[in-house]
Scaffold this active site. Structure first.
Site, mmCIF file in Angstrom:
data_model
loop_
_atom_site.group_PDB
_atom_site.id
_atom_site.type_symbol
_atom_site.label_atom_id
_atom_site.label_comp_id
_atom_site.label_asym_id
_atom_site.label_seq_id
_atom_site.Cartn_x
_atom_site.Cartn_y
_atom_site.Cartn_z
ATOM 1 C CG ASP A 373 1.103 -3.521 -5.022
ATOM 2 O OD1 ASP A 373 0.450 -3.111 -5.984
ATOM 3 O OD2 ASP A 373 1.075 -4.703 -4.614
ATOM 4 C CB THR A 525 -4.171 -0.864 -6.726
ATOM 5 O OG1 THR A 525 -4.757 -2.146 -6.905
ATOM 6 C CG2 THR A 525 -5.242 0.193 -6.913
#
Length: 704
Positions: A373, A525
């Site tokens: 992430d 993301t």
């Protein structure tokens, strides 16, 4: 409540906690500590006392006298071996006899039952011989056997104690006393008396007694014992600090908000203990092998006795039977895996790698792709000035200082980032007449000039165009996903700066290290494609998933898995939980004092993404030690049992029971020593070299 805080609380004292034992795993089965309630000191004491008792047994043994050519002529001395041998059997052999009873009750026959059978056969045969019922005198063998077995178990328990001692050492990080702030000053109290809401004074070099928030002051804290981060971390008013960390340079006041079992340190303890007690595939294999070895040993022992009796040598049959039972004890096999796990999980905790699930650790060495992430993992999760330039006679730093002067009274995160960047480079000019330009930016009077800061809307408001000297630079910033702000002075553009979610300085090294280990690196993301591609390009990431909604992150994990990849997901937010659970290995990063996600199998207490490579290295090293120990323990038994049974007696190759006990103990010690080599594995990332940055200044003539 955090994942650490919500872990099951044991029956700990409010402040001082006893380290959990590994006597039983999470399923209630016996683990590697087959001597529940025993400790190295007990086995050491038993060894030395029984060694003293064994000396006269050997000295007065007729067989020993014949071997060494001496004779003791006294009828009453014939009873010294039986009397002292029986004491050794009942006292020195008690741990093994008690362990055998436990194994029978739990219906899990194993090493203790084999040892108990061996010493009982030797004792009964010898006692019958001393009473005139046969000629099978094994008193000296029995004494030597039990003494050697006690020595082997002493060394084994010492090794286990060292592994568990690392866990117990976490408790020692907590100070015994604290300075509680009162209306009249401070008072010294026991740390266990602190309650949430108390304010404590932590002096330079002192340890924080409980989790809390800095109420006054600022200082650098050594948090290496919690996060594995080697560099001191600066904490100021409002920042969290955790129990056990050390203020290195200044005094601070800390408002306590968690004590006892609710502290991060207590949570780390529970997580390490749970990992040490949880099952794994390799452990299950070792358990099955140990159980199979028990039945093999008893079958071979009975067969050995029958063969030797049929051959007309019952005495040799009993000796061979006892030897088989002793040498086939699956002690090394039972110790091979649990000791490796104990050492690896305790050592990794000191490096800020908290293993919640041993299966996750085992799988980590096999992952093909690491999915990061972006926000808060590879980046810091807050705005920072990435670059800045000056034009029309202003240097880059001067333009930045003017922008900071106009923004200094603003509480906006972007304003704070600009001010912080300017302060790191020098003084900020004084400003007054602050004015917020809604939707456009801010303005203020700085040194008699009107200075404004804002985006393209500010230039439109002032009727200005972007200077040609800035165009190439700002286009490059936008392509990388940065936001662009302009600085004007008296309605002339004098500079520009770009802000973005700052990439962690360790991220590039983490990606490089993963590539060196043959792992594919993927970024996921919710940010725009432009931003994600900019970060990926800077870090050398292989693949990007951009503009992904939180609820869709787990589907991207599935997509990678459907390609045949084994995936480790690394994230720091609650919205990453489904993806962490879906991945082959879920890793929560940046846990610090507020750990983590229940779905993660591994928790990284620091925010350094390079720690992911530490998990891979730990997984590979742990697996290698498990296999080495299993191969050694299995090969030892395969080779030793036929020799112990007397299969090579025709060639003069015999193994006395005491020698068998020595060989079995040596095998156990070898396995323990091999596991201890894991302590040499350094999981802490190397400190980064200082980064040298250069500022850009673009000069051009003011517009006419």
């Amino acid at each position: 409540m955090t994942a650490i805080e919500s872990a099951d609380h044991g029956s700990h004292d409010e402040h001082r906690q006893e380290p959990p034992t590994a006597a039983h795993d999470a399923d209630g089965h016996q683990g590697h500590d087959k001597h529940a309630g025993h400790d190295p000191a007990m086995f050491r004491r038993l060894f030395w006392w029984n060694l003293l008792l064994a000396v006269p047994v050997l000295a007065f043994s007729s067989q020993i006298q014949d071997w060494f050519g001496y004779s003791i002529e006294a009828g009453w001395t014939d009873w010294i071996p039986p009397v002292l041998g029986t004491v050794i059997y009942l006292w020195g052999g008690r741990p093994f006899l008690a362990g055998a009873v436990t194994e029978i009750r739990q219906r899990v026959p194993g090493m203790m039952l084999l040892i108990a059978l061996a010493i009982t056969v030797a004792h009964v045969s010898s006692l019958a011989s001393s009473l005139g019922w046969g000629d099978l005198d094994f008193w000296w063998e029995l004494a030597a056997l039990i003494t050697v077995m006690l020595f082997g178990h002493w060394q084994e328990m010492k090794a286990i104690g060292q592994a568990q001692g690392a866990l117990a050492a976490l408790v020692e990080l907590l100070p015994d006393t604290a300075e509680r702030v009162t209306e009249s000053g401070t008072e010294e109290v026991a740390a266990s008396e602190l309650t949430p809401g108390d304010v404590v004074l932590v002096r330079p070099g002192g340890r924080v007694p409980a989790d809390g928030v800095v109420a006054a002051g600022d200082a650098s804290f050594d948090e290496s014992m919690i996060t594995g981060e080697s560099r001191p971390v600066h904490r100021r008013e409002g920042d969290r600090v955790v129990a056990g960390t050390v203020s290195t340079d200044s005094s601070v006041r800390v408002r306590v908000d968690a004590v006892g079992d609710d502290t991060a340190l207590a949570g780390i303890q529970r997580m390490v203990a749970a990992a040490q007690q949880s099952q794994s595939r390799t452990q299950a294999l070792a358990d099955r092998a140990a159980a199979a070895l028990f039945y093999l040993a008893t079958t071979v022992a009975v067969g050995t006795l029958i063969v030797w009796v049929l051959a007309g040598d019952g005495a040799e049959g009993v000796i061979r039977t006892v030897t088989v039972l002793v040498i086939a004890c699956p002690h090394a096999l039972g110790l091979a895996i649990p000791l490796v796990i104990s050492i690896s999980t305790a050592s990794s905790a000191r490096a800020g790698i908290l293993v919640k699930d041993r299966l996750a650790l085992e799988r980590m060495r096999t992952v093909d792709a690491v999915l990061f992430d972006k926000t808060g993992t590879l980046t810091k999760g807050n705005h920072a000035v990435i670059d800045h330039v000056g034009v029309n006679g202003q240097t880059a730093d001067r333009a930045l200082a003017l922008a900071a002067a106009a923004e200094v009274d603003s509480e906006h995160p972007i304003a704070r980032a600009i001010v912080a960047a300017a302060r790191s480079r020098g003084d900020i000019p004084m400003a007054d007449d602050f004015d917020a330009l809604t939707g456009r930016g801010v303005a203020a009077s700085v040194e008699g000039h009107r200075v404004a800061v804002g985006g393209p809307a500010l230039l439109d408001h002032l009727g200005l165009d972007e200077p040609a000297a800035l165009t190439e630079t700002t286009d490059r910033w936008r392509q990388r996903g940065g936001s662009v702000l302009y600085v004007t002075r008296d309605d002339v553009v004098v500079g520009a700066l770009t802000l973005a979610d700052e990439i962690r300085p360790e991220s590039a090294a983490a990606v490089e290290a993963l590539h060196a280990r043959g792992k594919q690196v993927v970024l996921i993301t919710g940010d725009a494609r432009q931003v994600a591609d900019g970060v990926a390009a800077e870090l050398g990431i292989d693949e990007v998933f951009a503009e992904v909604l939180p609820q869709d992150k787990d589907s991207k994990v599935t997509e990678l898995q459907e390609r045949g990849l084994r995936v480790a997901m690394v994230g720091d937010g609650v919205n990453d939980a489904p993806a962490l659970a879906r991945a082959d290995v879920g890793i929560a990063i940046g846990a610090g004092t507020d750990v983590a996600i229940e779905s993660a199998g591994v928790v990284l207490a620091s925010s350094d993404p390079r720690s992911v490579t530490g998990v891979i290295d730990l997984s590979a090293a742990t697996y290698a030690k498990m296999i080495q120990n299993l191969v050694w323990a299995t090969a030892y038994n395969i080779l030793a049992i036929p020799i112990a049974a007397g299969a090579f007696a025709f060639a003069g190759l015999n193994l006395p029971p005491a020698a068998a006990a020595l060989a079995m103990s040596a095998s156990t010690i070898i396995v323990a020593a091999n596991a201890q080599l894991l302590r040499r594995l350094d999981l802490r990332p190397e400190p980064l070299a200082p980064t040298i940055t250069s500022e850009t200044a673009i000069s051009c003539r003011p517009a006419a």
